[in-house]
Design a protein around this motif. Structure first.
Motif, mmCIF file in Angstrom:
data_model
loop_
_atom_site.group_PDB
_atom_site.id
_atom_site.type_symbol
_atom_site.label_atom_id
_atom_site.label_comp_id
_atom_site.label_asym_id
_atom_site.label_seq_id
_atom_site.Cartn_x
_atom_site.Cartn_y
_atom_site.Cartn_z
ATOM 1 N N ALA A 64 0.841 -1.200 0.000
ATOM 2 C CA ALA A 64 0.000 0.000 0.000
ATOM 3 C C ALA A 64 0.871 1.244 0.000
ATOM 4 C CB ALA A 64 -0.925 -0.018 1.213
ATOM 5 N N THR A 65 1.870 1.259 0.889
ATOM 6 C CA THR A 65 2.768 2.416 0.958
ATOM 7 C C THR A 65 3.688 2.460 -0.249
ATOM 8 O OG1 THR A 65 2.822 1.773 3.254
ATOM 9 C CG2 THR A 65 4.109 3.692 2.650
ATOM 10 N N PHE A 66 4.212 1.282 -0.618
ATOM 11 C CA PHE A 66 5.166 1.203 -1.718
ATOM 12 C C PHE A 66 4.541 1.724 -3.019
ATOM 13 C CE2 PHE A 66 7.064 -1.300 -5.203
ATOM 14 C CZ PHE A 66 8.367 -0.858 -5.084
ATOM 15 N N CYS A 67 3.294 1.316 -3.285
ATOM 16 C CA CYS A 67 2.606 1.756 -4.500
ATOM 17 C C CYS A 67 2.467 3.275 -4.525
ATOM 18 C CB CYS A 67 1.205 1.164 -4.582
ATOM 19 S SG CYS A 67 1.161 -0.500 -5.170
ATOM 20 N N THR A 83 -4.314 -1.692 -0.533
ATOM 21 C CA THR A 83 -4.713 -1.006 0.693
ATOM 22 C C THR A 83 -5.995 -1.613 1.247
ATOM 23 O OG1 THR A 83 -3.832 0.955 -0.379
ATOM 24 C CG2 THR A 83 -4.941 1.278 1.704
ATOM 25 N N ALA A 84 -6.949 -1.899 0.343
ATOM 26 C CA ALA A 84 -8.204 -2.497 0.786
ATOM 27 C C ALA A 84 -7.950 -3.878 1.388
ATOM 28 C CB ALA A 84 -9.176 -2.590 -0.387
ATOM 29 N N ILE A 85 -7.050 -4.656 0.749
ATOM 30 C CA ILE A 85 -6.727 -5.981 1.295
ATOM 31 C C ILE A 85 -6.114 -5.842 2.689
ATOM 32 C CG2 ILE A 85 -5.215 -7.997 1.008
ATOM 33 C CD1 ILE A 85 -5.550 -7.638 -2.020
ATOM 34 N N ALA A 86 -5.216 -4.851 2.845
ATOM 35 C CA ALA A 86 -4.588 -4.642 4.148
ATOM 36 C C ALA A 86 -5.647 -4.283 5.193
ATOM 37 C CB ALA A 86 -3.536 -3.534 4.053
ATOM 38 N N VAL A 115 -3.455 3.525 7.370
ATOM 39 C CA VAL A 115 -3.750 2.816 6.121
ATOM 40 C C VAL A 115 -5.098 3.268 5.568
ATOM 41 C CG1 VAL A 115 -4.184 0.542 5.110
ATOM 42 C CG2 VAL A 115 -2.317 0.843 6.710
ATOM 43 N N LEU A 116 -6.049 3.530 6.481
ATOM 44 C CA LEU A 116 -7.361 4.007 6.039
ATOM 45 C C LEU A 116 -7.237 5.362 5.337
ATOM 46 C CD1 LEU A 116 -10.421 3.498 6.064
ATOM 47 C CD2 LEU A 116 -10.535 4.744 8.212
ATOM 48 N N VAL A 117 -6.440 6.272 5.931
ATOM 49 C CA VAL A 117 -6.251 7.586 5.307
ATOM 50 C C VAL A 117 -5.574 7.424 3.954
ATOM 51 C CG1 VAL A 117 -5.165 9.843 5.538
ATOM 52 C CG2 VAL A 117 -6.175 8.752 7.531
ATOM 53 N N CYS A 130 1.718 14.251 -5.851
ATOM 54 C CA CYS A 130 2.900 14.881 -5.255
ATOM 55 C C CYS A 130 2.540 15.555 -3.938
ATOM 56 C CB CYS A 130 3.505 15.894 -6.216
ATOM 57 S SG CYS A 130 4.190 15.121 -7.689
ATOM 58 N N VAL A 131 1.430 16.289 -3.919
ATOM 59 C CA VAL A 131 0.991 16.932 -2.676
ATOM 60 C C VAL A 131 0.734 15.871 -1.604
ATOM 61 C CG1 VAL A 131 -0.891 18.233 -1.627
ATOM 62 C CG2 VAL A 131 0.045 18.967 -3.814
ATOM 63 N N GLY A 132 0.086 14.770 -2.008
ATOM 64 C CA GLY A 132 -0.193 13.692 -1.072
ATOM 65 C C GLY A 132 1.084 13.075 -0.520
ATOM 66 N N ALA A 133 2.083 12.910 -1.389
ATOM 67 C CA ALA A 133 3.341 12.300 -0.948
ATOM 68 C C ALA A 133 4.047 13.185 0.079
ATOM 69 C CB ALA A 133 4.253 12.058 -2.147
#
Lengths: 214, 221, 245
Positions: C67-70, C104-107, C132-134, C164-167
């Motif tokens: 989830a994070t890696f993607c 993310t949904a699987i996690a 993870v939800l956020v 980019c803003v999200g990252a």
């Protein structure tokens, strides 16, 4: 072109523009000297508005450069922004503000050379100065938008269909206004359906360009 | 500087002329808050315990509903083109608009928050940290929200999309705004929380200004 | 027409490389996931505290990592698209977004399944689950924004700015949530202390993590390929509509 021969005024150097996967023009070159004018014509969809937006800097060109007083307008936007006065399809008028307030805002934002009353007189709406802009007719709104250009002295006017909704008296006034601007050493680039009387203006027909060679 | 102030002044004047557009956000804030006692029951102890949370969350929602209008009017009447072509960098024009937006929404909500606190039985010690937190946090909301407002300009659906884009970004502001109140109530120092809120504002300033300007340039192409 | 071919030049090269790589990566992903999952679910020992419940870990941990890696991959692709205007980066970033959302949904789902026997409830506002939800919301926003434009390129650039803003904000959000969690001390947090985990559990976990990474590569390549084909169809249809086809 070498540094020694860099011309004053506005130069388009091999411009290329595509919209929605369609090529509008390529390798487009022209030069307009101070006091000169360029009239863009062509059928709808030929790319008049796109070319105007590319010249202004709103739309990046796919290739080529635009030079103002010999300087690249993308790499050095400062001088170009100070010289540029843009008239788009929309009039950028706030109906809640009075005619004079609308103009005073643009004057504070950088247009300089003429005062607000002078610009209103030149476009013939001086008597409406204290009215809310919401009260204006379509033609009067266009004249208010033109008054924004009349605030500037010299520089380059980019006018996209300036004659829309203007009556014949206003058309004549527009002609005088452009002549005054050019006499001050300004440049006017005008995209228009209407035949404007522009003595000594260059003409560019975008419809006649051969885009197939690209 | 003159041009910068001209934009702030014009936005404020437009808001007062348009009559009640700024009041609309405040109205939403007040009405949404009055729903909570109906939702959770009117017991003063319960309301007092969650009052700060209600006020903060509602402030975020009120900010979110106000973003859709932030750039849309200027986009529709062509003003945005001229702002982008003006000698003033678009980043500074965005900052000026964010400041005007904050004066009309964030500051107004901050000033109204103590009144809402009275209605929700907010503990006395919580008023100071609540207002201080809102004062530092709401400018960050105006800055970050500008990105969302600018991104959806050319999109087919506006309003709800802005909420989905910006509300997750507001989470840190909410967390530290609330923790400022809670720390004060259990006798911990307030300063660290306010400092973190200030740091969040310091991050939101460049991110919001450059992000919004990039999104606006895209919308104008 | 040469202009059109020029814009297709690097996608064509991509197609060649993707076609060559895809079978190998697919087999690798299938083997890694197959061996890792069977090892984890059947042969690895149960946890001395949690019993067989711990086996959720072999799916949950790799999914949470992906989830994070993607998102990181998506943000890097978006940044390179904004800077170098490379069309393929835009395609890849938008292809990565739904894949990341699925991981993310699987996690989240496996986290809830793990939570029921461990905490006695499907959902607790645990720092990791909440982050993870956020993250899931950020993916949803990215997908919604890129689909909200009639003009494909515009949607791509808007979504790239958002990524980019999200990252930039993601680490801030993550640490804020952790801080918020320690402040409230609500649920007893289950800790996966990496280094102390027994080798008999570490190996299958490592295999599934690698398997998920390979799966991501497979899905990404397939999605980019199908997106390229969709664009080719669009170009051909447009050419037919304008009578040049």
């Amino acid at each position: 072109m070498t540094a020694a021969t860099q011309p004053a005024g506005l130069v388009a150097d091999h411009l290329r523009c595509e919209r929605g996967g369609r090529l509008l023009f390529a390798d487009l070159c022209f030069a307009v000297a101070p006091g000169g004018a360029l009239l863009l014509t062509g059928p709808n969809g030929a790319g008049k508005t796109s070319l105007m937006r590319v010249l202004s800097g709103l739309l990046p060109a796919r290739a080529g450069r635009i030079l103002w007083q010999g300087r690249d307008t993308v790499e050095e936007p400062g001088p170009w922004r100070r010289a540029l006065a843009w008239l788009g399809h929309d009039n950028a008028i706030k109906p809640q503000l009075s005619v004079a307030e609308n103009l005073a805002f643009w004057s504070r934002l950088g247009a300089s050379g003429h005062s607000v009353p002078e610009a209103l007189e030149e476009t013939g709406i001086g008597h409406l100065a204290d009215l809310p802009a919401a009260m204006l007719s379509a033609g009067q709104r266009r004249r208010l938008a033109l008054a924004r250009l009349a605030l500037t002295r010299g520089g380059c006017w980019l006018m996209d269909e300036p004659t829309v909704t203007l009556d014949s008296a206003s058309l004549a006034r527009l002609g005088t206004m452009i002549a005054r601007h050019r006499a001050d050493g300004g440049i006017a680039v005008i995209a228009s359906h209407d035949a404007l009387d522009l003595p000594g203006a260059q003409a560019l027909d975008l419809g006649a360009l051969d885009t197939a060679r690209a | 500087m003159n041009a910068f102030l001209a934009i702030i002044g014009r936005d404020l004047r437009l808001a007062t002329r348009r009559g009640g557009e700024a009041a609309l956000t405040l109205g939403f804030f007040v009405v949404a808050i009055t729903l909570f006692p109906f939702g959770v029951g009117p017991e003063p102890e319960l309301l007092g315990r969650i009052a700060a949370g209600i006020i903060w969350v509602t402030a975020l929602l009120a900010a979110t509903v106000s973003f859709d209008r932030l750039f849309r009017a200027d986009m529709e009447d062509g003003t945005l083109e001229l702002l982008a072509l003006a000698p003033l960098p678009l980043e500074l024009a965005v900052l000026a608009k964010a400041i005007a937006h904050w004066l009309l929404t964030g500051l107004a909500v901050t000033l109204l928050a103590p009144v809402m606190g009275l209605m929700l039985n907010l503990p006395e010690a919580a008023y100071g940290p609540l207002v201080a937190g809102l004062l530092l946090g709401t400018p960050a909301l105006s800055l970050l929200g500008g990105i969302g407002a600018a991104l959806v300009l050319g999109a087919r659906r506006g309003g709800a999309l802005v909420g989905l884009l910006v509300l997750p970004l507001f989470l840190p502001v909410l967390i530290f705004g609330i923790s400022a109140v809670e720390a004060t109530l259990i006798g911990l120092p307030l300063a660290p929380h306010l400092l973190i809120l200030g740091a969040l504002l310091a991050v939101a300033l460049p991110v919001g200004v450059f992000g919004s300007a990039a999104a606006l340039r895209l919308a104008l192409e | 027409m040469p202009n059109f071919l020029h814009s297709l030049a690097s996608p064509a090269r991509f197609q060649r490389i993707a076609n060559a790589v895809l079978p190998w990566v697919s087999v690798l992903a299938a083997v890694l996931l197959g061996v890792g999952i069977v090892w984890g679910l059947v042969f690895s020992p149960p946890d001395y505290q949690q019993g067989d419940t711990v086996r959720v870990m072999y799916i949950h941990v790799p999914a949470a990592w992906m989830a994070t890696f993607c998102y990181a991959v998506m943000a890097l692709l978006s940044a390179s698209f904004l800077i170098w205007k490379h069309q393929l980066a835009d395609l890849a970033a938008r292809a990565a977004s739904p894949i990341g959302a699925c991981f993310t949904a699987i996690a989240l789902i496996t986290g809830a399944l793990w939570g029921k026997p461990t905490w006695g409830t499907w959902w607790v506002w645990d720092a990791r689950l909440t982050s993870v939800l956020v993250l899931f919301f950020l993916y949803l926003g990215h997908m919604a924004l890129s689909a909200a434009f009639d003009d494909r390129e515009r949607g791509g650039r808007a979504a790239a700015i958002l990524a980019c803003v999200g990252a930039i904000n993601l680490p801030i959000i993550k640490y804020s949530v952790e801080w918020w969690n320690t402040l409230h001390q609500g649920a007893s947090v289950f800790r996966m202390d990496g280094p102390t985990i027994d080798n008999s559990m570490l190996w299958p976990l490592l295999l599934t993590v690698l398997g998920f990474n390979m799966l991501f590569v497979v899905l990404l390549l397939v999605r980019i390929k199908s997106e390229l084909l969709a664009r080719r169809i669009e170009v051909l249809q447009r050419a037919r509509a304008s009578g040049r086809g």
